[in-house]
Design a protein around this motif. Structure first.
Motif, PDB file in Angstrom:
ATOM      1  N   ALA A   1       0.870  -1.172   0.000  1.00  0.00           N
ATOM      2  CA  ALA A   1       0.000   0.000   0.000  1.00  0.00           C
ATOM      3  C   ALA A   1       0.909   1.224   0.000  1.00  0.00           C
ATOM      4  O   ALA A   1       2.023   1.167   0.543  1.00  0.00           O
ATOM      5  N   PRO A   2       0.458   2.333  -0.593  1.00  0.00           N
ATOM      6  CA  PRO A   2       1.346   3.511  -0.655  1.00  0.00           C
ATOM      7  C   PRO A   2       1.921   3.912   0.702  1.00  0.00           C
ATOM      8  O   PRO A   2       3.101   4.277   0.780  1.00  0.00           O
ATOM      9  N   ASP A   3       1.126   3.810   1.781  1.00  0.00           N
ATOM     10  CA  ASP A   3       1.627   4.205   3.102  1.00  0.00           C
ATOM     11  C   ASP A   3       2.715   3.282   3.633  1.00  0.00           C
ATOM     12  O   ASP A   3       3.410   3.633   4.582  1.00  0.00           O
ATOM     13  N   GLU A   4       2.839   2.087   3.070  1.00  0.00           N
ATOM     14  CA  GLU A   4       3.865   1.134   3.533  1.00  0.00           C
ATOM     15  C   GLU A   4       5.201   1.318   2.825  1.00  0.00           C
ATOM     16  O   GLU A   4       6.186   0.697   3.201  1.00  0.00           O
ATOM     17  N   LEU A   5       5.210   2.111   1.775  1.00  0.00           N
ATOM     18  CA  LEU A   5       6.440   2.246   0.976  1.00  0.00           C
ATOM     19  C   LEU A   5       7.501   3.015   1.748  1.00  0.00           C
ATOM     20  O   LEU A   5       7.189   3.966   2.471  1.00  0.00           O
ATOM     21  N   ARG A   6       8.735   2.593   1.593  1.00  0.00           N
ATOM     22  CA  ARG A   6       9.868   3.317   2.153  1.00  0.00           C
ATOM     23  C   ARG A   6      10.788   3.706   1.012  1.00  0.00           C
ATOM     24  O   ARG A   6      11.116   2.879   0.166  1.00  0.00           O
TER      25      ARG A   6
END
Ligand SMILES: [Zn+2]
Length: 178
Positions: free
Chosen positions: A142-147
């Motif tokens: 999910a976009p919020d999980e990307l680093r």
């Protein structure tokens, strides 16, 4: 890429200074025929792949040649005779078997360590994922999980997240083995 011999006449290259548009410049040049190794950066295409049929998750993949468990954008070299859009569509198909539905340019980024210039696209794609042998595994985020990482394609991912209203989170990678 470094050359020891002139690719035109096979004479050993030397560091020679010549007047160029920007003034005198030392480069590897051929003393016999004046061939110059310009060493310009190579264009590399990169894709932030959003899967239209998986709730908009983002696909990152791990290169089989990497030692760490690092996931990154799909990338590939541009080929002669294709546009950047054709090139990234081809790379996505070759590396993931996904079909590209739409493309938007995120931006253009320097990657000086590899003497590359990164042309990064947001790619909306669909289909079944089947990785090329170059890639060991993929993960959906999910976009919020990307680093994001602090190098060319990582900045592209950060800019895409920012444009979508997310605050990009950066990680510092372990130092590279020699
Ligand atoms: Zn030469």
């Amino acid at each position: 890429m470094s050359y020891r011999y002139c690719p035109a006449c096979a004479t050993p290259l030397q560091l020679l200074t010549r007047d160029e548009d920007g003034g005198p410049k030392e480069r590897m040049r051929c003393p016999a025929c004046d061939w110059t190794h310009w060493n310009n950066p190579t264009p590399v295409l990169a894709a932030v792949i959003e899967l239209a049929d998986r709730g908009g998750q983002i696909l990152l993949a791990r290169n089989a040649a990497w030692s760490g468990r690092m996931f990154a954008l799909i990338t590939g070299f541009m080929e002669a005779g294709e546009t950047p859009e054709e090139g990234i569509t081809r790379e996505v198909a070759e590396e993931t078997a996904l079909e590209v539905l739409s493309l938007d340019l995120i931006g253009v980024y320097d990657f000086q360590r590899m003497n590359q210039v990164i042309i990064a696209y947001h790619v909306v794609a669909h289909g079944e994922v089947s990785l090329s042998p170059e890639l060991a595994e993929y993960r959906l985020f999910a976009p919020d999980e990307l680093r994001c990482w602090r190098a060319g394609t990582g900045y592209a991912l950060a800019d895409w997240l920012t444009a979508r209203g997310h605050v990009p989170q950066f990680i510092d990678l372990p130092p590279r083995a020699a």
